[in-house]
Design a protein around this motif. Structure first.
Motif, mmCIF file in Angstrom:
data_model
loop_
_atom_site.group_PDB
_atom_site.id
_atom_site.type_symbol
_atom_site.label_atom_id
_atom_site.label_comp_id
_atom_site.label_asym_id
_atom_site.label_seq_id
_atom_site.Cartn_x
_atom_site.Cartn_y
_atom_site.Cartn_z
ATOM 1 N N ARG A 25 0.838 -1.217 0.000
ATOM 2 C CA ARG A 25 0.000 0.000 0.000
ATOM 3 C C ARG A 25 0.865 1.256 0.000
ATOM 4 N NH1 ARG A 25 -3.787 -2.595 4.051
ATOM 5 N NH2 ARG A 25 -5.450 -3.389 2.738
ATOM 6 N N ASP A 26 2.018 1.193 0.647
ATOM 7 C CA ASP A 26 2.931 2.346 0.656
ATOM 8 C C ASP A 26 3.514 2.592 -0.733
ATOM 9 O OD1 ASP A 26 2.481 2.713 3.359
ATOM 10 O OD2 ASP A 26 4.335 1.710 3.979
ATOM 11 N N VAL A 27 3.678 1.525 -1.504
ATOM 12 C CA VAL A 27 4.260 1.623 -2.842
ATOM 13 C C VAL A 27 3.182 1.914 -3.887
ATOM 14 C CG1 VAL A 27 5.483 0.326 -4.645
ATOM 15 C CG2 VAL A 27 6.181 0.096 -2.261
ATOM 16 N N GLN A 28 2.080 1.173 -3.822
ATOM 17 C CA GLN A 28 0.983 1.289 -4.779
ATOM 18 C C GLN A 28 -0.337 1.226 -4.029
ATOM 19 O OE1 GLN A 28 2.572 2.335 -7.645
ATOM 20 N NE2 GLN A 28 1.075 1.198 -8.777
ATOM 21 N N PRO A 29 -0.989 2.321 -3.812
ATOM 22 C CA PRO A 29 -2.276 2.291 -3.119
ATOM 23 C C PRO A 29 -3.329 1.546 -3.928
ATOM 24 C CG PRO A 29 -1.772 4.505 -3.893
ATOM 25 C CD PRO A 29 -0.590 3.655 -4.218
ATOM 26 N N PRO A 30 -4.376 1.054 -3.270
ATOM 27 C CA PRO A 30 -5.448 0.355 -4.001
ATOM 28 C C PRO A 30 -5.972 1.207 -5.152
ATOM 29 C CG PRO A 30 -5.795 0.162 -1.639
ATOM 30 C CD PRO A 30 -4.646 1.122 -1.834
ATOM 31 N N GLY A 31 -6.157 0.569 -6.285
ATOM 32 C CA GLY A 31 -6.662 1.275 -7.459
ATOM 33 C C GLY A 31 -5.581 1.833 -8.366
ATOM 34 N N ALA A 32 -4.355 1.956 -7.863
ATOM 35 C CA ALA A 32 -3.254 2.456 -8.688
ATOM 36 C C ALA A 32 -2.832 1.362 -9.667
ATOM 37 C CB ALA A 32 -2.070 2.856 -7.812
#
Length: 93
Positions: A51-58
């Motif tokens: 989540r720190d790298v790629q949040p949901p939906g990204a």
């Protein structure tokens, strides 16, 4: 800014996924990176790191799916045992 080894791996997989090379080479429309963690606590920490790298939906955030060793051994890989960064639990398919 210091990245963990896991964060670096996430970034590499996301960058590779964006190129589409794997999909073209192996003729897959969509592939996943399946991660089996030793326990629920470690699985949650891995999901949090993603989540720190790629949040949901990204773009790329749906590439990774997580489960625990116990869940993997008690079921089959196609069962709904895979946790995603968006909080949903899904089956492979």
């Amino acid at each position: 800014f210091s990245q963990s080894s896991l964060e670096k791996k996430f970034r590499c997989y996301i960058a590779e996924n964006a190129t589409g090379l794997y999909d073209r080479r192996f003729m897959w429309r969509r592939h996943r990176v399946l991660i089996v963690a030793p326990d629920p606590r470690r699985m949650r920490s891995m999901v949090d790191a993603l989540r720190d790298v790629q949040p949901p939906g990204a773009p790329g955030s749906s590439l990774f799916m997580f489960t625990t060793r116990d869940a993997f051994e008690a079921s089959n890989p196609f069962a709904p045992i895979w946790h995603c960064v968006d909080g949903h639990v899904r089956a492979l398919g």
